[in-house]
Design a protein around this motif. Sequence first.
Motif, PDB file in Angstrom:
ATOM      1  N   ILE A  90      39.995   2.541 -42.807  1.00  8.75           N
ATOM      2  CA  ILE A  90      40.009   1.467 -41.826  1.00  8.75           C
ATOM      3  C   ILE A  90      41.082   1.786 -40.794  1.00  8.75           C
ATOM      4  O   ILE A  90      42.200   2.176 -41.145  1.00  8.75           O
ATOM      5  N   ALA A  91      40.722   1.668 -39.516  1.00 10.14           N
ATOM      6  CA  ALA A  91      41.608   2.063 -38.427  1.00 10.14           C
ATOM      7  C   ALA A  91      42.059   0.823 -37.656  1.00 10.14           C
ATOM      8  O   ALA A  91      41.329   0.320 -36.791  1.00 10.14           O
ATOM      9  N   SER A  98      37.432  10.727 -44.215  1.00  7.30           N
ATOM     10  CA  SER A  98      36.493   9.613 -44.265  1.00  7.30           C
ATOM     11  C   SER A  98      35.193   9.920 -43.541  1.00  7.30           C
ATOM     12  O   SER A  98      35.173  10.506 -42.464  1.00  7.30           O
ATOM     13  N   ASP A  99      34.100   9.505 -44.168  1.00  8.26           N
ATOM     14  CA  ASP A  99      32.771   9.636 -43.579  1.00  8.26           C
ATOM     15  C   ASP A  99      32.427   8.412 -42.746  1.00  8.26           C
ATOM     16  O   ASP A  99      31.625   8.492 -41.819  1.00  8.26           O
ATOM     17  N   LEU A 100      33.032   7.284 -43.108  1.00  7.85           N
ATOM     18  CA  LEU A 100      32.863   6.032 -42.374  1.00  7.85           C
ATOM     19  C   LEU A 100      34.240   5.465 -42.073  1.00  7.85           C
ATOM     20  O   LEU A 100      35.093   5.418 -42.959  1.00  7.85           O
ATOM     21  N   VAL A 101      34.450   5.038 -40.823  1.00 11.61           N
ATOM     22  CA  VAL A 101      35.714   4.438 -40.434  1.00 11.61           C
ATOM     23  C   VAL A 101      35.446   3.071 -39.812  1.00 11.61           C
ATOM     24  O   VAL A 101      34.705   2.978 -38.823  1.00 11.61           O
ATOM     25  N   ILE A 102      36.016   2.032 -40.407  1.00  8.49           N
ATOM     26  CA  ILE A 102      35.944   0.720 -39.766  1.00  8.49           C
ATOM     27  C   ILE A 102      37.039   0.674 -38.709  1.00  8.49           C
ATOM     28  O   ILE A 102      38.227   0.758 -39.026  1.00  8.49           O
ATOM     29  N   VAL A 103      36.641   0.562 -37.459  1.00  8.68           N
ATOM     30  CA  VAL A 103      37.585   0.568 -36.344  1.00  8.68           C
ATOM     31  C   VAL A 103      37.710  -0.836 -35.773  1.00  8.68           C
ATOM     32  O   VAL A 103      36.696  -1.487 -35.463  1.00  8.68           O
ATOM     33  N   VAL A 104      38.945  -1.292 -35.640  1.00  9.53           N
ATOM     34  CA  VAL A 104      39.205  -2.579 -35.014  1.00  9.53           C
ATOM     35  C   VAL A 104      39.437  -2.332 -33.527  1.00  9.53           C
ATOM     36  O   VAL A 104      40.330  -1.577 -33.146  1.00  9.53           O
ATOM     37  N   THR A 127      36.632  -6.835 -32.494  1.00 12.70           N
ATOM     38  CA  THR A 127      35.378  -6.577 -33.212  1.00 12.70           C
ATOM     39  C   THR A 127      35.547  -5.385 -34.143  1.00 12.70           C
ATOM     40  O   THR A 127      36.326  -4.475 -33.868  1.00 12.70           O
ATOM     41  N   LEU A 128      34.807  -5.400 -35.253  1.00 14.88           N
ATOM     42  CA  LEU A 128      34.809  -4.299 -36.214  1.00 14.88           C
ATOM     43  C   LEU A 128      33.597  -3.402 -35.956  1.00 14.88           C
ATOM     44  O   LEU A 128      32.458  -3.861 -36.023  1.00 14.88           O
ATOM     45  N   ALA A 142      24.296  -0.891 -32.173  1.00 16.18           N
ATOM     46  CA  ALA A 142      24.505  -2.292 -32.542  1.00 16.18           C
ATOM     47  C   ALA A 142      24.467  -2.491 -34.050  1.00 16.18           C
ATOM     48  O   ALA A 142      25.184  -3.345 -34.596  1.00 16.18           O
ATOM     49  N   GLU A 143      23.659  -1.677 -34.726  1.00 16.57           N
ATOM     50  CA  GLU A 143      23.547  -1.834 -36.188  1.00 16.57           C
ATOM     51  C   GLU A 143      24.788  -1.334 -36.931  1.00 16.57           C
ATOM     52  O   GLU A 143      24.863  -1.440 -38.157  1.00 16.57           O
ATOM     53  N   ASN A 144      25.782  -0.797 -36.211  1.00 19.58           N
ATOM     54  CA  ASN A 144      27.037  -0.379 -36.845  1.00 19.58           C
ATOM     55  C   ASN A 144      28.181  -1.345 -36.567  1.00 19.58           C
ATOM     56  O   ASN A 144      29.321  -1.071 -36.926  1.00 19.58           O
ATOM     57  N   VAL A 145      27.895  -2.462 -35.926  1.00 21.42           N
ATOM     58  CA  VAL A 145      28.899  -3.515 -35.781  1.00 21.42           C
ATOM     59  C   VAL A 145      28.926  -4.321 -37.068  1.00 21.42           C
ATOM     60  O   VAL A 145      27.877  -4.722 -37.594  1.00 21.42           O
ATOM     61  N   LEU A 146      30.130  -4.526 -37.591  1.00 23.04           N
ATOM     62  CA  LEU A 146      30.293  -5.214 -38.871  1.00 23.04           C
ATOM     63  C   LEU A 146      30.707  -6.658 -38.619  1.00 23.04           C
ATOM     64  O   LEU A 146      31.744  -6.920 -38.000  1.00 23.04           O
ATOM     65  N   GLY A 147      29.896  -7.587 -39.102  1.00 20.08           N
ATOM     66  CA  GLY A 147      30.181  -8.993 -38.862  1.00 20.08           C
ATOM     67  C   GLY A 147      29.832  -9.384 -37.440  1.00 20.08           C
ATOM     68  O   GLY A 147      29.124  -8.680 -36.719  1.00 20.08           O
ATOM     69  N   GLU A 148      30.350 -10.526 -37.010  1.00 26.44           N
ATOM     70  CA  GLU A 148      30.071 -11.024 -35.663  1.00 26.44           C
ATOM     71  C   GLU A 148      31.070 -10.455 -34.660  1.00 26.44           C
ATOM     72  O   GLU A 148      32.271 -10.415 -34.944  1.00 26.44           O
ATOM     73  N   PRO A 149      30.605 -10.035 -33.497  1.00 23.07           N
ATOM     74  CA  PRO A 149      31.533  -9.566 -32.470  1.00 23.07           C
ATOM     75  C   PRO A 149      32.553 -10.642 -32.113  1.00 23.07           C
ATOM     76  O   PRO A 149      32.227 -11.828 -32.044  1.00 23.07           O
TER      77      PRO A 149
END
Length: 384
Positions: free
Chosen positions: A124-125, A164-170, A184-185, A223-230
Amino acid sequence: MERDVYQDEHSDFAESVSAFLRQDVTPRIGEFEKAGMIDRDVYRAAGKLGIVGLQIPEEYGGGGQDGFLFNCVVTEQIAYERSTMGSLRVHTDVVTPYILSLATPEQRRRWLPGMASGDLMTSIAMTEPGAGSDLAGIRTSLERRGTDWVLNGSKTFITGGAQSDLVIVVARSEATENRRDGLTLAVVEASMTGFSRGGPLEKLGLKAQDTTELYFDDVTVPAENVLGEPGRAFTYLSAHLAQERLSIAVNSQAQALAALAVTCEYVRGRKVFGTTLGSFQNTKFVLADLATQASAGQALVDRAMVRHERGRLDPAEAAKVKLFCTELHGKIVDACLQLHGGYGYTWEQDICRMYADARVARIYGGTSEVMKGIVARTLDLVDR
């Protein structure tokens, strides 16, 4: 110290984790420290044992655990075995809860099986060169372009960032009057064009835990890689900070106990002035004092673990346990290294690595000063 927080199933699991660490991980610590990261085969082997996907539902190949206690078992056994699992705790204790609570059914199908097996490791970034504890100051931008988003900016001190293969970016997706709004995540995949990583950061400790900078140059995020609500990332981040801080506290408490065990073993065998170091009154008193304080830390951690299982661990309580246990962690390893004398300052001694690794616990996940600020707000010290 007798503990009531665990059941027989946790004890059985602890034995299997310890056996795995002793056989497959601990003998390779030197190799991992030189590489600056854990070999991916270790994560995959841990995935086969169910260690990597404890809270991921069984339908996706995980352990299906609703609670956090099995995660705590893993953290404690790594400490007790004087071992390492690199950035595993970020993957299991920090990132996985975001995916479980926010992912759409399609996202869960895409990501959770690989996350459970260790084939997809995550990070997570949040932190930026100009925004650490002040998450509302994040400047990495996420701009809508058609149906997709475009990400620009950089992150630093990212644990697990190199692998990491997946990074959640804030990222900031909207300029708002309230700085906490408009974040947004976005989930960035390693193969995305414009995503790059810096070299490993040379750290004081945690040598086998990869930490790096991440760069985003016009990265197209579908868009399908946005996590939760923008726009709601700050709310999501706040909701998960209690578990992150509890995870750090559990680790610090276990590491402190491991340092005590290492030191007791050392002073029993170390001869000075014709007798063992452990026979001197000063040694006994120092270790007795540390053992007493460690018992207090264990009681605080266990209480927090129980409250978290019941969904009742609030941010102030998590801040207290993180503050107390990380500060105590530093105090104990410092005193234990002192009892080792000059040998304690050499990397071949476990206490040296423990000492170096301990320092960051008072920084990441919110500094001790930030924790004090959170606790202070509960004391009603300001005139109304």
